[in-house]
Scaffold this motif. Structure first.
Motif, PDB file in Angstrom:
ATOM      1  N   PHE A 128      -2.132   1.693   6.780  1.00 38.56           N
ATOM      2  CA  PHE A 128      -1.319   1.904   5.579  1.00 38.56           C
ATOM      3  C   PHE A 128       0.083   2.338   6.010  1.00 38.56           C
ATOM      4  N   ILE A 129       1.066   1.493   5.755  1.00 42.84           N
ATOM      5  CA  ILE A 129       2.445   1.813   6.107  1.00 42.84           C
ATOM      6  C   ILE A 129       3.121   2.434   4.883  1.00 42.84           C
ATOM      7  N   ASN A 130       3.419   3.716   4.969  1.00 42.92           N
ATOM      8  CA  ASN A 130       4.000   4.431   3.831  1.00 42.92           C
ATOM      9  C   ASN A 130       5.478   4.701   4.107  1.00 42.92           C
ATOM     10  N   ASN A 131       6.355   3.918   3.461  1.00 35.71           N
ATOM     11  CA  ASN A 131       7.780   4.194   3.628  1.00 35.71           C
ATOM     12  C   ASN A 131       8.428   4.632   2.315  1.00 35.71           C
ATOM     13  N   ALA A 132       7.614   4.973   1.336  1.00 36.13           N
ATOM     14  CA  ALA A 132       8.069   5.605   0.089  1.00 36.13           C
ATOM     15  C   ALA A 132       9.029   4.736  -0.715  1.00 36.13           C
ATOM     16  N   ILE A 133       8.947   3.426  -0.539  1.00 31.71           N
ATOM     17  CA  ILE A 133       9.887   2.560  -1.257  1.00 31.71           C
ATOM     18  C   ILE A 133       9.319   1.132  -1.258  1.00 31.71           C
ATOM     19  N   TYR A 134       9.737   0.336  -2.231  1.00 35.29           N
ATOM     20  CA  TYR A 134       9.422  -1.092  -2.178  1.00 35.29           C
ATOM     21  C   TYR A 134      10.504  -1.760  -1.328  1.00 35.29           C
ATOM     22  N   GLY A 135      10.197  -2.045  -0.084  1.00 32.44           N
ATOM     23  CA  GLY A 135      11.222  -2.563   0.822  1.00 32.44           C
ATOM     24  C   GLY A 135      11.591  -4.003   0.535  1.00 32.44           C
ATOM     25  N   MET A 136      10.567  -4.867   0.347  1.00 30.23           N
ATOM     26  CA  MET A 136      10.830  -6.303   0.288  1.00 30.23           C
ATOM     27  C   MET A 136      11.645  -6.696  -0.939  1.00 30.23           C
ATOM     28  N   THR A 137      11.373  -6.034  -2.067  1.00 29.89           N
ATOM     29  CA  THR A 137      12.007  -6.469  -3.307  1.00 29.89           C
ATOM     30  C   THR A 137      13.364  -5.820  -3.536  1.00 29.89           C
ATOM     31  N   GLY A 138      13.804  -4.941  -2.646  1.00 33.38           N
ATOM     32  CA  GLY A 138      15.146  -4.396  -2.765  1.00 33.38           C
ATOM     33  C   GLY A 138      15.218  -2.902  -2.989  1.00 33.38           C
ATOM     34  N   GLY A 139      14.203  -2.171  -2.571  1.00 32.35           N
ATOM     35  CA  GLY A 139      14.309  -0.717  -2.569  1.00 32.35           C
ATOM     36  C   GLY A 139      14.069  -0.059  -3.905  1.00 32.35           C
ATOM     37  N   GLU A 205     -12.621   1.361  16.357  1.00 26.24           N
ATOM     38  CA  GLU A 205     -13.957   1.646  16.906  1.00 26.24           C
ATOM     39  C   GLU A 205     -14.935   1.988  15.790  1.00 26.24           C
ATOM     40  N   ASN A 206     -14.454   2.762  14.784  1.00 24.83           N
ATOM     41  CA  ASN A 206     -15.312   3.095  13.646  1.00 24.83           C
ATOM     42  C   ASN A 206     -15.746   1.844  12.904  1.00 24.83           C
ATOM     43  N   SER A 207     -14.787   0.901  12.761  1.00 26.39           N
ATOM     44  CA  SER A 207     -15.106  -0.337  12.060  1.00 26.39           C
ATOM     45  C   SER A 207     -16.185  -1.114  12.822  1.00 26.39           C
ATOM     46  N   MET A 208     -16.055  -1.148  14.133  1.00 25.20           N
ATOM     47  CA  MET A 208     -17.027  -1.880  14.949  1.00 25.20           C
ATOM     48  C   MET A 208     -18.394  -1.189  14.922  1.00 25.20           C
ATOM     49  N   ALA A 209     -18.369   0.164  14.911  1.00 27.20           N
ATOM     50  CA  ALA A 209     -19.619   0.917  14.956  1.00 27.20           C
ATOM     51  C   ALA A 209     -20.287   1.014  13.589  1.00 27.20           C
ATOM     52  N   GLY A 210     -19.586   0.575  12.528  1.00 29.65           N
ATOM     53  CA  GLY A 210     -20.181   0.616  11.191  1.00 29.65           C
ATOM     54  C   GLY A 210     -20.322   2.012  10.631  1.00 29.65           C
ATOM     55  N   LYS A 211     -19.336   2.871  10.873  1.00 24.12           N
ATOM     56  CA  LYS A 211     -19.450   4.261  10.427  1.00 24.12           C
ATOM     57  C   LYS A 211     -18.873   4.489   9.033  1.00 24.12           C
ATOM     58  N   GLY A 212     -18.116   3.547   8.532  1.00 23.07           N
ATOM     59  CA  GLY A 212     -17.506   3.725   7.215  1.00 23.07           C
ATOM     60  C   GLY A 212     -16.054   3.291   7.231  1.00 23.07           C
ATOM     61  N   THR A 213     -15.363   3.624   6.149  1.00 20.46           N
ATOM     62  CA  THR A 213     -13.973   3.193   6.027  1.00 20.46           C
ATOM     63  C   THR A 213     -13.044   4.145   6.782  1.00 20.46           C
ATOM     64  N   SER A 214     -12.131   3.577   7.540  1.00 22.26           N
ATOM     65  CA  SER A 214     -11.117   4.379   8.228  1.00 22.26           C
ATOM     66  C   SER A 214      -9.766   4.047   7.634  1.00 22.26           C
ATOM     67  N   LEU A 215      -8.970   5.072   7.391  1.00 13.77           N
ATOM     68  CA  LEU A 215      -7.621   4.863   6.873  1.00 13.77           C
ATOM     69  C   LEU A 215      -6.629   5.522   7.818  1.00 13.77           C
ATOM     70  N   VAL A 216      -5.716   4.737   8.349  1.00 23.02           N
ATOM     71  CA  VAL A 216      -4.645   5.279   9.186  1.00 23.02           C
ATOM     72  C   VAL A 216      -3.344   5.090   8.418  1.00 23.02           C
ATOM     73  N   GLU A 217      -2.815   6.195   7.916  1.00 18.04           N
ATOM     74  CA  GLU A 217      -1.533   6.114   7.215  1.00 18.04           C
ATOM     75  C   GLU A 217      -0.423   6.331   8.243  1.00 18.04           C
ATOM     76  N   ILE A 218       0.539   5.429   8.277  1.00 16.28           N
ATOM     77  CA  ILE A 218       1.687   5.600   9.169  1.00 16.28           C
ATOM     78  C   ILE A 218       2.897   5.909   8.288  1.00 16.28           C
ATOM     79  N   VAL A 219       3.393   7.131   8.363  1.00 13.56           N
ATOM     80  CA  VAL A 219       4.609   7.484   7.622  1.00 13.56           C
ATOM     81  C   VAL A 219       5.771   6.795   8.330  1.00 13.56           C
ATOM     82  N   SER A 220       6.457   5.917   7.604  1.00 11.40           N
ATOM     83  CA  SER A 220       7.433   5.033   8.235  1.00 11.40           C
ATOM     84  C   SER A 220       8.798   5.175   7.593  1.00 11.40           C
ATOM     85  N   THR A 221       9.733   4.497   8.186  1.00  9.75           N
ATOM     86  CA  THR A 221      11.081   4.477   7.629  1.00  9.75           C
ATOM     87  C   THR A 221      11.355   3.100   7.038  1.00  9.75           C
TER      88      THR A 221
END
Lengths: 253, 76
Positions: A128-139, A205-221
């Protein structure tokens, strides 16, 4: 010692991963998307998961992810990447299935899909890339836009009475029983990039091991959307974004 | 004591001149070309002080376009 004595194949310590192809990325200079694409390509190459991986790309700036990382990709309708990833993972349980989504895709139009996929505990990894804005459509303002932050649709800053509060998706998903790993990372310094890489490896690795949903949020610019230079955008992110979106693991089971 | 020596090779056509590698470099090695541009019109990065490079790969890690290759060796 001359430069030509140092630049030899046996001395090479870092180079572009081969899974990241030579197509020039369409991202603006300094965009965090490029770093995360590179990390995914590096991880899949180092672990030898290139043939096993199926990515689901979103609608948003990362819509062309399939042009850059040389693995199998499926392009989802806007916000529906977790639903599509659910189907792929259920049909092909031995594959590594991950989605790559921005905040306009995952936190706005796709909130329902995200939360229900995590609640069902689907064995997928969500980046999940979180840059706090709609980048593609013009901010324009996104659900994750900070209070007081100026965007194209909130030119005087986001107001609570008009626009509500910023949405912290990772905290929401961490409360659900189906999620196994929820973390928030960033990629603004070399150390942060290394930590983000470790987090994505753990999610895969969690996805491969079948442990459940993993969410990696990347706070971005989004330096183009924020109207700053890339270096200024990184400083602004550290100063403002990290208050609302603190870095660290929220859940690790 | 052995001294680390490094060098970077910038893919000049891929570089977008975002300046992030220049900021990340701990040894003040990199800079953006002041006048020259690549085919897409960006001022690409280059080694301004090549003798200072220690091959830490900080620049390559933060590069969004993966255009930096890093080489490292020890000086005997």
């Amino acid at each position: 010692m001359e430069i030509n004595d140092i630049i030899k194949p046996e001395n090479c310590v870092y180079k572009k991963p081969t899974l990241l192809n030579d197509t020039n990325m369409h991202y603006c200079p300094g965009c965090s998307h490029g770093v995360v694409h590179k990390l995914i390509a590096e991880i899949l190459e180092e672990k030898g998961w290139g043939d096993k991986a199926i990515g689901v790309s979103p609608v948003g700036c990362a819509v062309f992810a399939y042009k850059y990382v040389d693995i199998d990709w499926v392009e989802a309708a806007h916000g529906r990447a977790p639903a599509l990833a659910t189907a792929i993972k259920r049909l092909q349980p031995d594959k590594l299935v991950f989605t790559y989504q921005g905040d306009g895709d995952l936190a706005a139009i796709g909130t329902g899909e995200t939360i229900h996929a995590a609640n069902r505990g689907e064995n997928i990894a969500i980046i999940f890339i979180n840059n706090a804005i709609y980048g593609m459509t013009g901010g324009q303002m996104a659900p994750t836009t900070l209070l007081g932050m100026k965007t194209a649709t909130t030119p005087y800053g986001r107001r609570v009475d008009l626009n509500g509060y910023p949405l912290a998706i990772s905290e929401l998903v961490a409360h659900l029983d189906g999620s196994c790993y929820v973390t928030r990372q960033s990629v603004h310094t070399p150390a942060a990039v290394r930590k983000a890489k470790a987090a994505i490896i753990h999610a895969f690795e969690n996805s491969m091991a079948g442990k459940g949903t993993s969410l990696v949020e990347i706070v971005s610019t989004c330096n183009a959307g924020w109207k700053m230079t890339p270096a200024q955008a990184n400083d602004w992110m550290v100063e403002h974004m990290f208050k609302k979106y603190p870095i660290g693991d929220l859940k690790n089971e | 004591m052995a001294k680390f020596r490094g060098a970077v090779v910038v893919n000049e056509e891929r570089c977008k001149g975002c300046d992030l590698c220049v900021v990340a470099c701990p040894c003040d090695v990199l800079a953006l070309q002041p006048k020259e541009v690549n085919n897409r019109g960006y001022h690409f990065a280059y080694m301004q002080n090549p003798e200072k490079c220690i091959g830490c790969a900080s620049c390559a890690l933060v590069c969004p376009d993966a255009c930096i290759e890093v080489y490292k060796t020890t000086e005997k």
